[in-house]
Design a protein around this motif. Structure first.
Motif, PDB file in Angstrom:
ATOM      1  N   THR A  23       0.832  -1.204   0.000  1.00 34.00           N
ATOM      2  CA  THR A  23       0.000   0.000   0.000  1.00 34.00           C
ATOM      3  C   THR A  23       0.865   1.252   0.000  1.00 34.00           C
ATOM      4  O   THR A  23       0.604   2.203  -0.740  1.00 34.00           O
ATOM      5  CB  THR A  23      -0.947   0.001   1.215  1.00 34.00           C
ATOM      6  OG1 THR A  23      -1.788  -1.151   1.141  1.00 34.00           O
ATOM      7  CG2 THR A  23      -1.789   1.264   1.271  1.00 34.00           C
ATOM      8  N   VAL A  24       1.905   1.258   0.816  1.00 33.24           N
ATOM      9  CA  VAL A  24       2.806   2.413   0.886  1.00 33.24           C
ATOM     10  C   VAL A  24       3.524   2.595  -0.456  1.00 33.24           C
ATOM     11  O   VAL A  24       3.617   3.713  -0.976  1.00 33.24           O
ATOM     12  CB  VAL A  24       3.825   2.267   2.043  1.00 33.24           C
ATOM     13  CG1 VAL A  24       4.755   3.468   2.091  1.00 33.24           C
ATOM     14  CG2 VAL A  24       3.100   2.106   3.377  1.00 33.24           C
ATOM     15  N   ILE A  25       3.987   1.496  -1.034  1.00 34.39           N
ATOM     16  CA  ILE A  25       4.674   1.576  -2.331  1.00 34.39           C
ATOM     17  C   ILE A  25       3.731   2.093  -3.408  1.00 34.39           C
ATOM     18  O   ILE A  25       4.113   2.946  -4.222  1.00 34.39           O
ATOM     19  CB  ILE A  25       5.264   0.203  -2.713  1.00 34.39           C
ATOM     20  CG1 ILE A  25       6.411  -0.151  -1.763  1.00 34.39           C
ATOM     21  CG2 ILE A  25       5.748   0.199  -4.163  1.00 34.39           C
ATOM     22  CD1 ILE A  25       6.940  -1.560  -1.907  1.00 34.39           C
ATOM     23  N   LYS A  26       2.498   1.627  -3.438  1.00 33.01           N
ATOM     24  CA  LYS A  26       1.525   2.102  -4.433  1.00 33.01           C
ATOM     25  C   LYS A  26       1.239   3.588  -4.252  1.00 33.01           C
ATOM     26  O   LYS A  26       1.001   4.299  -5.219  1.00 33.01           O
ATOM     27  CB  LYS A  26       0.232   1.290  -4.343  1.00 33.01           C
ATOM     28  CG  LYS A  26       0.397  -0.106  -4.904  1.00 33.01           C
ATOM     29  CD  LYS A  26      -0.864  -0.925  -4.721  1.00 33.01           C
ATOM     30  CE  LYS A  26      -0.637  -2.355  -5.198  1.00 33.01           C
ATOM     31  NZ  LYS A  26      -1.792  -3.209  -4.927  1.00 33.01           N
ATOM     32  N   CYS A  27       1.270   4.058  -3.012  1.00 29.45           N
ATOM     33  CA  CYS A  27       1.079   5.493  -2.773  1.00 29.45           C
ATOM     34  C   CYS A  27       2.266   6.297  -3.300  1.00 29.45           C
ATOM     35  O   CYS A  27       2.120   7.467  -3.642  1.00 29.45           O
ATOM     36  CB  CYS A  27       0.875   5.759  -1.283  1.00 29.45           C
ATOM     37  SG  CYS A  27      -0.713   5.194  -0.653  1.00 29.45           S
ATOM     38  N   GLY A  33      -3.033   3.612 -13.539  1.00 24.95           N
ATOM     39  CA  GLY A  33      -3.182   4.866 -14.266  1.00 24.95           C
ATOM     40  C   GLY A  33      -3.422   6.093 -13.404  1.00 24.95           C
ATOM     41  O   GLY A  33      -3.542   7.194 -13.916  1.00 24.95           O
ATOM     42  N   LEU A  34      -3.506   5.916 -12.112  1.00 21.43           N
ATOM     43  CA  LEU A  34      -3.710   7.040 -11.197  1.00 21.43           C
ATOM     44  C   LEU A  34      -2.362   7.583 -10.733  1.00 21.43           C
ATOM     45  O   LEU A  34      -1.403   6.832 -10.601  1.00 21.43           O
ATOM     46  CB  LEU A  34      -4.543   6.615  -9.994  1.00 21.43           C
ATOM     47  CG  LEU A  34      -5.964   6.158 -10.301  1.00 21.43           C
ATOM     48  CD1 LEU A  34      -6.621   5.619  -9.044  1.00 21.43           C
ATOM     49  CD2 LEU A  34      -6.778   7.303 -10.885  1.00 21.43           C
ATOM     50  N   PRO A  35      -2.291   8.866 -10.438  1.00 27.53           N
ATOM     51  CA  PRO A  35      -1.019   9.439  -9.967  1.00 27.53           C
ATOM     52  C   PRO A  35      -0.711   9.000  -8.535  1.00 27.53           C
ATOM     53  O   PRO A  35      -1.601   8.539  -7.812  1.00 27.53           O
ATOM     54  CB  PRO A  35      -1.275  10.950 -10.021  1.00 27.53           C
ATOM     55  CG  PRO A  35      -2.751  11.083  -9.888  1.00 27.53           C
ATOM     56  CD  PRO A  35      -3.339   9.871 -10.554  1.00 27.53           C
ATOM     57  N   PRO A  36       0.536   9.148  -8.109  1.00 28.02           N
ATOM     58  CA  PRO A  36       0.900   8.817  -6.721  1.00 28.02           C
ATOM     59  C   PRO A  36       0.100   9.661  -5.732  1.00 28.02           C
ATOM     60  O   PRO A  36      -0.254  10.807  -6.014  1.00 28.02           O
ATOM     61  CB  PRO A  36       2.384   9.183  -6.640  1.00 28.02           C
ATOM     62  CG  PRO A  36       2.860   9.236  -8.040  1.00 28.02           C
ATOM     63  CD  PRO A  36       1.678   9.617  -8.879  1.00 28.02           C
TER      64      PRO A  36
END
Length: 65
Positions: A23-27, A33-36
């Motif tokens: 979850t932290v890495i995806k943030c 396709g969504l931005p950080p």
């Protein structure tokens, strides 16, 4: 408080805030396709390691438990 205590690896941040490391890495990276979700001031990659700030973690996940 020293600046070194304000920056965490994604593994350390995940453990401290009780959220999955992925979850932290995806943030940091964004997903599907969504931005950080972290701003460039809150997260950056150093080699293969992502680093996040306490401020960024608190903004997204609240105060540390």
């Amino acid at each position: 408080m020293s600046i070194i205590n304000e920056v965490f690896s994604t593994l350390e941040a995940a453990d401290l805030w009780h959220v999955p490391r992925d979850t932290v890495i995806k943030c940091c990276k964004g997903q599907k396709g969504l931005p950080p979700r972290f701003t460039p001031e809150e997260c950056r990659q150093s080699g293969r390691t992502w680093l996040v700030t306490r401020e960024g973690m608190e903004r997204l996940f609240g105060e540390r438990k």
